[in-house]
Design a protein around this motif. Structure first.
Motif, PDB file in Angstrom:
ATOM      1  N   VAL A 136       0.797  -1.101  -0.108  1.00  0.00           N
ATOM      2  CA  VAL A 136       0.008  -0.104   0.016  1.00  0.00           C
ATOM      3  C   VAL A 136       0.784   1.484  -0.003  1.00  0.00           C
ATOM      4  O   VAL A 136       0.525   2.119  -0.675  1.00  0.00           O
ATOM      5  N   PRO A 137       1.724   1.595   0.803  1.00  0.00           N
ATOM      6  CA  PRO A 137       2.618   2.617   0.839  1.00  0.00           C
ATOM      7  C   PRO A 137       3.307   2.746  -0.410  1.00  0.00           C
ATOM      8  O   PRO A 137       3.507   3.875  -0.842  1.00  0.00           O
ATOM      9  N   ILE A 138       3.879   1.670  -1.081  1.00  0.00           N
ATOM     10  CA  ILE A 138       4.661   1.850  -2.198  1.00  0.00           C
ATOM     11  C   ILE A 138       3.633   2.354  -3.390  1.00  0.00           C
ATOM     12  O   ILE A 138       3.968   3.213  -4.151  1.00  0.00           O
ATOM     13  N   LEU A 139       2.277   1.765  -3.203  1.00  0.00           N
ATOM     14  CA  LEU A 139       1.384   1.891  -4.338  1.00  0.00           C
ATOM     15  C   LEU A 139       1.034   3.528  -4.310  1.00  0.00           C
ATOM     16  O   LEU A 139       1.004   4.176  -5.277  1.00  0.00           O
ATOM     17  N   LEU A 140       0.687   3.737  -3.065  1.00  0.00           N
ATOM     18  CA  LEU A 140       0.375   5.034  -2.885  1.00  0.00           C
ATOM     19  C   LEU A 140       1.243   6.223  -3.147  1.00  0.00           C
ATOM     20  O   LEU A 140       0.805   7.229  -4.032  1.00  0.00           O
ATOM     21  N   VAL A 141       2.548   6.147  -2.646  1.00  0.00           N
ATOM     22  CA  VAL A 141       3.617   7.197  -2.867  1.00  0.00           C
ATOM     23  C   VAL A 141       3.902   7.114  -4.412  1.00  0.00           C
ATOM     24  O   VAL A 141       3.988   8.163  -4.796  1.00  0.00           O
ATOM     25  N   GLY A 142       3.915   5.928  -4.886  1.00  0.00           N
ATOM     26  CA  GLY A 142       4.526   5.882  -6.282  1.00  0.00           C
ATOM     27  C   GLY A 142       3.556   6.413  -7.264  1.00  0.00           C
ATOM     28  O   GLY A 142       3.470   7.223  -7.935  1.00  0.00           O
ATOM     29  N   ALA A 143       2.083   6.191  -6.851  1.00  0.00           N
ATOM     30  CA  ALA A 143       1.136   6.773  -7.601  1.00  0.00           C
ATOM     31  C   ALA A 143       0.807   8.009  -7.585  1.00  0.00           C
ATOM     32  O   ALA A 143       0.607   8.901  -8.548  1.00  0.00           O
ATOM     33  N   ILE A 144       1.212   8.856  -6.469  1.00  0.00           N
ATOM     34  CA  ILE A 144       1.141  10.204  -6.230  1.00  0.00           C
ATOM     35  C   ILE A 144       2.050  10.908  -6.981  1.00  0.00           C
ATOM     36  O   ILE A 144       2.045  11.848  -7.826  1.00  0.00           O
ATOM     37  N   VAL A 145       3.570  10.381  -6.796  1.00  0.00           N
ATOM     38  CA  VAL A 145       4.619  10.869  -7.436  1.00  0.00           C
ATOM     39  C   VAL A 145       4.668  10.768  -8.947  1.00  0.00           C
ATOM     40  O   VAL A 145       4.741  11.639  -9.598  1.00  0.00           O
ATOM     41  N   LEU A 146       3.940   9.547  -9.653  1.00  0.00           N
ATOM     42  CA  LEU A 146       4.210   9.330 -10.810  1.00  0.00           C
ATOM     43  C   LEU A 146       2.745  10.237 -11.665  1.00  0.00           C
ATOM     44  O   LEU A 146       3.214  10.690 -12.856  1.00  0.00           O
ATOM     45  N   SER A 147       1.677  10.415 -10.764  1.00  0.00           N
ATOM     46  CA  SER A 147       0.686  11.005 -11.509  1.00  0.00           C
ATOM     47  C   SER A 147       1.019  12.534 -11.442  1.00  0.00           C
ATOM     48  O   SER A 147       0.926  13.051 -12.723  1.00  0.00           O
ATOM     49  N   ILE A 148       1.764  13.048 -10.489  1.00  0.00           N
ATOM     50  CA  ILE A 148       2.335  14.503 -10.676  1.00  0.00           C
ATOM     51  C   ILE A 148       3.166  14.460 -11.789  1.00  0.00           C
ATOM     52  O   ILE A 148       3.520  15.633 -12.408  1.00  0.00           O
ATOM     53  N   TRP A 149       4.479  13.664 -11.893  1.00  0.00           N
ATOM     54  CA  TRP A 149       5.322  13.459 -12.751  1.00  0.00           C
ATOM     55  C   TRP A 149       4.759  13.604 -14.247  1.00  0.00           C
ATOM     56  O   TRP A 149       5.194  14.027 -15.224  1.00  0.00           O
ATOM     57  N   THR A 150       3.716  12.558 -14.247  1.00  0.00           N
ATOM     58  CA  THR A 150       2.879  12.500 -15.666  1.00  0.00           C
ATOM     59  C   THR A 150       2.575  13.877 -16.215  1.00  0.00           C
ATOM     60  O   THR A 150       2.963  14.201 -17.358  1.00  0.00           O
ATOM     61  N   ILE A 151       1.509  14.546 -15.334  1.00  0.00           N
ATOM     62  CA  ILE A 151       1.110  15.983 -15.714  1.00  0.00           C
ATOM     63  C   ILE A 151       1.311  16.773 -14.579  1.00  0.00           C
ATOM     64  O   ILE A 151       0.425  16.912 -13.820  1.00  0.00           O
ATOM     65  N   PRO A 152       2.400  17.538 -14.552  1.00  0.00           N
ATOM     66  CA  PRO A 152       2.539  18.030 -13.243  1.00  0.00           C
ATOM     67  C   PRO A 152       1.775  19.180 -13.261  1.00  0.00           C
ATOM     68  O   PRO A 152       1.512  19.475 -11.952  1.00  0.00           O
ATOM     69  N   SER A 153       1.095  19.834 -14.157  1.00  0.00           N
ATOM     70  CA  SER A 153       0.153  20.990 -13.915  1.00  0.00           C
ATOM     71  C   SER A 153      -1.242  20.779 -13.156  1.00  0.00           C
ATOM     72  O   SER A 153      -1.686  21.325 -12.493  1.00  0.00           O
ATOM     73  N   LEU A 154      -1.419  19.204 -13.233  1.00  0.00           N
ATOM     74  CA  LEU A 154      -2.493  19.015 -12.612  1.00  0.00           C
ATOM     75  C   LEU A 154      -2.320  18.194 -10.918  1.00  0.00           C
ATOM     76  O   LEU A 154      -2.927  17.651 -10.567  1.00  0.00           O
ATOM     77  N   TRP A 155      -1.268  18.727 -10.462  1.00  0.00           N
ATOM     78  CA  TRP A 155      -0.882  18.429  -9.012  1.00  0.00           C
ATOM     79  C   TRP A 155      -1.848  18.597  -8.009  1.00  0.00           C
ATOM     80  O   TRP A 155      -2.207  17.834  -7.198  1.00  0.00           O
ATOM     81  N   TRP A 156      -2.571  19.720  -8.211  1.00  0.00           N
ATOM     82  CA  TRP A 156      -3.655  20.075  -7.181  1.00  0.00           C
ATOM     83  C   TRP A 156      -4.875  19.245  -7.437  1.00  0.00           C
ATOM     84  O   TRP A 156      -5.657  19.124  -6.454  1.00  0.00           O
ATOM     85  N   VAL A 157      -5.240  18.778  -8.557  1.00  0.00           N
ATOM     86  CA  VAL A 157      -6.313  17.972  -8.651  1.00  0.00           C
ATOM     87  C   VAL A 157      -5.993  16.447  -7.703  1.00  0.00           C
ATOM     88  O   VAL A 157      -6.866  15.921  -7.096  1.00  0.00           O
ATOM     89  N   VAL A 158      -4.693  16.153  -8.006  1.00  0.00           N
ATOM     90  CA  VAL A 158      -4.440  14.672  -7.065  1.00  0.00           C
ATOM     91  C   VAL A 158      -4.641  15.128  -5.765  1.00  0.00           C
ATOM     92  O   VAL A 158      -5.369  14.206  -4.977  1.00  0.00           O
ATOM     93  N   LEU A 159      -4.031  16.422  -5.213  1.00  0.00           N
ATOM     94  CA  LEU A 159      -4.229  16.789  -3.914  1.00  0.00           C
ATOM     95  C   LEU A 159      -5.467  16.774  -3.385  1.00  0.00           C
ATOM     96  O   LEU A 159      -6.008  16.397  -2.196  1.00  0.00           O
ATOM     97  N   LEU A 160      -6.362  17.351  -4.241  1.00  0.00           N
ATOM     98  CA  LEU A 160      -7.884  17.530  -3.855  1.00  0.00           C
ATOM     99  C   LEU A 160      -8.648  16.454  -3.549  1.00  0.00           C
ATOM    100  O   LEU A 160      -9.222  15.941  -2.764  1.00  0.00           O
ATOM    101  N   MET A 161      -8.156  15.442  -4.636  1.00  0.00           N
ATOM    102  CA  MET A 161      -8.931  13.912  -4.498  1.00  0.00           C
ATOM    103  C   MET A 161      -8.520  13.366  -3.226  1.00  0.00           C
ATOM    104  O   MET A 161      -9.266  12.716  -2.415  1.00  0.00           O
ATOM    105  N   ILE A 162      -7.044  13.340  -2.640  1.00  0.00           N
ATOM    106  CA  ILE A 162      -6.800  12.831  -1.726  1.00  0.00           C
ATOM    107  C   ILE A 162      -7.346  13.640  -0.513  1.00  0.00           C
ATOM    108  O   ILE A 162      -8.182  12.658   0.524  1.00  0.00           O
ATOM    109  N   VAL A 163      -7.538  14.798  -0.464  1.00  0.00           N
ATOM    110  CA  VAL A 163      -8.091  15.316   0.703  1.00  0.00           C
ATOM    111  C   VAL A 163      -9.851  14.949   0.965  1.00  0.00           C
ATOM    112  O   VAL A 163     -10.129  14.500   1.826  1.00  0.00           O
ATOM    113  N   LEU A 164     -10.247  15.050  -0.267  1.00  0.00           N
ATOM    114  CA  LEU A 164     -11.736  14.567  -0.254  1.00  0.00           C
ATOM    115  C   LEU A 164     -11.991  13.225   0.374  1.00  0.00           C
ATOM    116  O   LEU A 164     -12.833  13.184   0.829  1.00  0.00           O
TER     117      LEU A 164
END
Ligand SMILES: Nc1ncnc2c1ncn2[C@@H]1O[C@H](COP(=O)(O)OP(=O)(O)OP(=O)(O)O)[C@@H](O)[C@H]1O
Length: 587
Positions: A136-164
């Motif tokens: 779970v930690p590998i999947l979670l941290v890896g997916a967060i890092v890679l999603s932001i790395w894939t489209i950096p401008s959408l970092w806030w979408v990732v963050l918002l989803m996690i918070v919600l």
């Protein structure tokens, strides 16, 4: 946790393989979207070669992930099952060494739940830890890092989803945690109700209490169902909420990049892995919540089992004497060297756990080896308690019991068990053959010895009527035997080893006068070397005893032979007079 590590340690190789497999599976899941992205880019650029190469890699990775998934599940289930089996065995062994007080304080139903349901929870806990603690930690941290790395401008979408998701799931999981605790308590109660009801099924039926018993059981079951349903509802609610949040995030991401796709078509290739990573984040968060509830349930069980395993088996009652086991002790066990001088009890007090008053107070007597002590007294006067203390099943709170001048607590337990037999007031036999039950008295007893004991206990008539004799099966709770038959077989079990000390707690009450007389004659003739303590309701059963104790409210109120007591003890006279008529009728 250290308890768990202690039990996982022997399987560390399999546990490591499970962990490695699980890590491989998580890494494969994280890399796959990158190849997907490359394939999409190649499709946009019309580069078939790149599509095929990356497609092959993608398939290879999927295969590796699959194999790792299978081996992860295989090894973690092997480890969790082995750990559960070991814990169950250790717990069972511990419970076997419990004193009667310890069993009573936990209650037998509760111990059964700790041996079954709690162990199952631990099995699931180990499985979860092995499957998820790294993944779970590998999947979670890896997916967060890679999603932001894939489209950096959408970092806030990732963050918002996690918070919600965290905000909405936190409350749900905390309610679930409390419900799991409640389930555990309800299962305990459910088990107690079922056990008591089944053990007392005849009483329930004879008093026409089925409806009341059913109601009690169904109320408890209903509550259990309600709590389980509540958890089910929460689960059902959780998935749509999470899906809604994740789709909202995906929609937002699509909207945000839709403007730039025309200018930069390669952005389209990035949206697929981005969405996959969002889903992996969602999965990771959900798994984290589930693990925290499942593990919290598992840790409750671990604590309950830890408490049983940490119990001190009454030092004075068992281990210390076991450590005294020497070769000479072992040789002595059950031999004629045990109880050659006498049994001596001085100023003995006994109080049950949590009782305000003593059940036995200031009991003293001396009995020479081979003699018979009779014990009579009114109901509740402490006769059975005295039998249990003399059999070393309870520990006196004051005073001493000595055999040949040695405190019984200092005698090697093997020697003690081989030398002493007790027949309890309520005979208990186990499902299995008559032979198996009788051999509990002496493991290596020959058929000749078993038959002699059966004969002495006046059980031969009915045992010989069975076509399979000693191999006849006794059913659960010995339901296929009458009260008298149970009593005779319990007596036979006690006699098989030719004990040096025989304690009979009202053990011939279900025998007719003739059979009882025969038992008495055989005890006198063939068990002359055996020191006997015979507790009886009927004075006729102990009239010839060398010494008789009259108990009243836990105290000795009369002591001497039958003749002496008739002169000295008013209570004894009273009991004798009240039984005289009945005895004459018997004779
Ligand atoms: N396991 C127990 N825990 C607490 N109290 C107990 C326990 N067993 C017995 N007692 C109490 O100890 C007292 C003596 O009980 P005991 O069974 O020794 O009497 P008894 O003389 O053998 O009675 P009876 O003739 O009816 O068999 C009773 O008041 C009983 O309630």
């Amino acid at each position: 946790m250290s308890l768990l590590l202690q039990y996982v340690k022997p399987y560390w190789k399999k546990a490591t393989l499970a962990a490695l497999s699980v890590v491989t599976m998580a890494l494969a899941a994280l890399i796959q979207p990158q190849f997907l992205s490359k394939i999409m880019e190649a499709i946009i650029n019309d580069d078939n070669q790149v599509v095929l190469t990356n497609g092959a890699f993608l398939l290879g990775l999927a295969l590796i992930g699959m194999v790792a998934g299978i081996s992860g599940t295989y090894f973690s289930s092997r480890v969790s099952q082995s750990v559960a089996a070991d814990i169950r065995a250790a717990e069972y062994e511990k419970i076997q060494s419990f004193s009667l007080e310890q069993v009573q304080s936990y209650t037998s139903a509760n111990l059964v739940v700790r041996l079954t349901n709690d162990v199952n929870q631990i099995q699931q806990l180990v499985m979860q830890i092995l499957q998820s603690v790294l993944r779970v930690p590998i999947l979670l941290v890896g997916a967060i890092v890679l999603s932001i790395w894939t489209i950096p401008s959408l970092w806030w979408v990732v963050l918002l989803m996690i918070v919600l998701i965290i905000a909405s799931s936190g409350r749900i999981f905390s309610i679930m945690g409390k419900s799991f605790q409640k389930i555990q308590n309800l299962i305990d109660q459910n088990n107690t109700l079922a056990q008591e009801n089944l053990a007392g099924v005849r009483v329930v039926k004879s008093f026409n209490q089925q409806a009341n018993e059913e109601k009690g059981f169904s109320d408890n079951t209903q509550e259990l169902t309600d709590v389980n349903q509540k958890i089910g509802y929460l689960f059902n609610l959780m998935f749509p909420i999470f899906m809604l949040i994740s789709y909202a995030a995906i929609m937002m991401a699509l909207l945000m990049i839709s403007g730039s796709v025309v200018k930069h078509p390669e952005q389209l290739a990035k949206i697929t892995p981005f969405i996959t990573y969002l889903n992996q984040i969602l999965m990771g968060l959900m798994m984290m919540g589930m693990i925290s509830t499942i593990t919290s349930r598992g840790f409750v069980s671990l604590k309950r089992i830890g408490a049983v395993l940490a119990e001190k088996t009454d030092d004075k009652v068992k281990p210390e004497r076991d450590s005294l086991a020497t070769t000479s002790d072992e040789k002595k066990a059950g031999s004629d060297e045990f109880l050659t001088q006498g049994l001596s009890v001085s100023n003995l007090d006994f109080a049950y756990q949590d009782a305000d008053e003593n059940t036995l107070t200031d009991i003293s007597f001396d009995l020479a080896a081979g003699q018979t002590l009779g014990v009579v007294g009114s109901t509740g006067s402490g006769k059975s308690t005295l039998a249990l203390v003399l059999a070393r099943l309870y520990q006196a709170s004051r005073g001493q019991v000595e055999v040949d001048g040695v405190d019984i607590n200092k005698i090697n337990s093997k020697e003690w068990r081989n030398g002493v037999s007790i027949v309890m007031q309520k005979p208990v036999l186990f499902s299995g053959s008559i032979r198996k039950n009788l051999q509990m008295g002496k493991d290596d007893a020959t058929d000749e010895e078993l038959n002699a004991a059966v004969e002495a206990a006046q059980a031969a008539d009915f045992v010989n009527q069975y076509p399979d004799g000693l191999d006849h099966e006794i059913s659960e709770r010995s339901a296929n035997l009458s009260g008298g038959q149970k009593q005779r077989l319990s007596l036979a079990r006690a006699l098989v080893k030719k004990p040096r000390l025989l304690i009979l707690d009202d053990s011939t009450s279900a025998l007719d006068a003739r059979s009882e007389k025969r038992v008495q004659d055989i005890l006198e003739a063939d068990y002359g070397q055996t020191t006997k303590v015979i507790i009886a309701e009927k004075i006729a059963s102990i009239i010839h005893a060398d010494q008789i104790l009259v108990l009243d409210e836990g105290r000795v109120v009369g002591q001497g032979s039958h003749k002496e007591l008739l002169k000295s003890s008013s209570l004894y006279q009273e009991i004798f007079e009240s039984q005289k008529g009945k005895e004459q009728k018997h004779d």
